[in-house]
Design a protein around this motif. Structure first.
Motif, PDB file in Angstrom:
ATOM      1  N   ILE A 154      55.408 -22.085 -49.810  1.00  0.00           N
ATOM      2  CA  ILE A 154      55.012 -20.727 -49.437  1.00  0.00           C
ATOM      3  C   ILE A 154      56.246 -19.838 -49.288  1.00  0.00           C
ATOM      4  O   ILE A 154      56.283 -18.711 -49.794  1.00  0.00           O
ATOM      5  N   ALA A 155      57.258 -20.336 -48.581  1.00  0.00           N
ATOM      6  CA  ALA A 155      58.482 -19.553 -48.365  1.00  0.00           C
ATOM      7  C   ALA A 155      59.117 -19.136 -49.682  1.00  0.00           C
ATOM      8  O   ALA A 155      59.727 -18.067 -49.789  1.00  0.00           O
ATOM      9  N   SER A 156      58.978 -19.983 -50.692  1.00  0.00           N
ATOM     10  CA  SER A 156      59.547 -19.679 -52.006  1.00  0.00           C
ATOM     11  C   SER A 156      58.634 -18.781 -52.834  1.00  0.00           C
ATOM     12  O   SER A 156      59.079 -17.830 -53.470  1.00  0.00           O
ATOM     13  N   ASP A 157      57.329 -19.055 -52.799  1.00  0.00           N
ATOM     14  CA  ASP A 157      56.397 -18.376 -53.695  1.00  0.00           C
ATOM     15  C   ASP A 157      56.091 -16.937 -53.290  1.00  0.00           C
ATOM     16  O   ASP A 157      55.661 -16.138 -54.130  1.00  0.00           O
ATOM     17  N   VAL A 158      56.258 -16.585 -52.025  1.00  0.00           N
ATOM     18  CA  VAL A 158      55.939 -15.219 -51.606  1.00  0.00           C
ATOM     19  C   VAL A 158      57.029 -14.226 -52.006  1.00  0.00           C
ATOM     20  O   VAL A 158      56.848 -13.014 -51.845  1.00  0.00           O
ATOM     21  N   LYS A 159      58.134 -14.704 -52.530  1.00  0.00           N
ATOM     22  CA  LYS A 159      59.217 -13.808 -52.929  1.00  0.00           C
ATOM     23  C   LYS A 159      58.830 -13.030 -54.182  1.00  0.00           C
ATOM     24  O   LYS A 159      58.609 -13.606 -55.235  1.00  0.00           O
ATOM     25  N   ALA A 160      58.756 -11.708 -54.051  1.00  0.00           N
ATOM     26  CA  ALA A 160      58.477 -10.868 -55.210  1.00  0.00           C
ATOM     27  C   ALA A 160      59.739 -10.643 -56.040  1.00  0.00           C
ATOM     28  O   ALA A 160      59.678 -10.450 -57.245  1.00  0.00           O
ATOM     29  N   ASN A 161      60.903 -10.703 -55.373  1.00  0.00           N
ATOM     30  CA  ASN A 161      62.193 -10.547 -56.045  1.00  0.00           C
ATOM     31  C   ASN A 161      63.116 -11.683 -55.618  1.00  0.00           C
ATOM     32  O   ASN A 161      63.026 -12.191 -54.496  1.00  0.00           O
TER      33      ASN A 161
END
Length: 257
Positions: free
Chosen positions: A114-121
């Protein structure tokens, strides 16, 4: 010289004054026409320039929106790929007749995901935590945390269920998305690091809460991704509970035999 000019005008016949006035008016009309024509041409040129500026601004806006769309699409593709791995792991756990109870290892993988996938940039910084309820103490404690949490926080960090944002999310079973936690009445300086200002809280059934911290306000995609993974986490805990109950029933049955 001045006297000569005055005397000359006195001697001019009336028709000369009329003719001079007519000629003057004609010249004034011609000058006015060309001035108006020049103003119109300048206005048209300025209008064309403004239209060009507007077109350039619209082009920049469309390019920016297209870039966001491409980034969002790539982000969701990554989520689908990662979530397929998590769902496959959950299905394997549920179908295994003699599991090793690696549920909590899978939970940690999902929290990191989750911490990785929520990054839009790519340059954004997020951290994700999973908080379980401790009914006896009336708190949520940090069961799992991504790399953004110090190791000392795990199982030692607590949030009051009745006096925290995550606690409100847990009580009401509603997702909360806050651009600035410091403006919320349930926030206190001890709840989170001052460098993380945006927060999303997502309930996971009756088990606990997922928290996603960020430096800047998060897009709607971040909330949707968190909601999606929360469903997988709930499935993991429900399977774990079922296995624990089956184990208890089997133990009681064996003791009765």
């Amino acid at each position: 010289m001045e006297t000569v000019i005055v005397e000359w005008f006195k001697r001019l016949p009336d028709w000369a004054f009329v003719a001079s006035s007519g000629i003057f008016l004609i010249l004034l009309g011609i000058i006015t026409y060309f001035v108006a024509l020049g103003v119109k041409r300048f206005s048209d040129a300025a209008g064309q320039e403004n239209r060009l500026v507007n077109l350039q601004e619209e082009h920049i806006k469309l390019v920016t929106e297209n870039s966001k769309f491409i980034s969002s699409t790539a982000q969701l593709q990554t989520v689908l790929i990662n979530s397929r791995s998590f769902v496959n792991s959950l299905n394997k756990l549920m179908s295994d007749t003699d599991p090793d109870f690696s549920h909590f290892y899978l939970i940690q993988r999902i929290i990191e995901g989750i911490a990785s996938d929520v990054k839009a940039n790519g340059g954004e910084r997020h951290r994700c935590g999973f908080w379980l309820e401790d009914q006896d103490k009336g708190v949520l404690y940090l069961s799992n945390g991504s790399a953004g949490f110090p190791e000392s926080y795990i199982e030692n960090r607590h949030l009051d269920i009745n006096n925290s944002i995550a606690g409100r999310c847990f009580r009401k079973k509603q997702t909360i998305n806050l651009p600035d936690v410091t403006l919320d009445t349930d926030w206190s300086p001890t709840d989170s690091s001052g460098s993380y200002k945006a927060l999303i809280c997502i309930p996971v059934g009756s088990w606990g809460v997922i928290t996603i911290d960020a430096k800047e306000p998060m897009e709607e995609n971040a909330k949707l991704i968190g909601d999606f993974y929360a469903e997988i986490l709930e499935g993991i805990f429900n399977d774990y509970l079922n296995r624990m109950q089956e184990g208890t029933v089997n133990q009681i049955a064996s003791e009765l035999e």
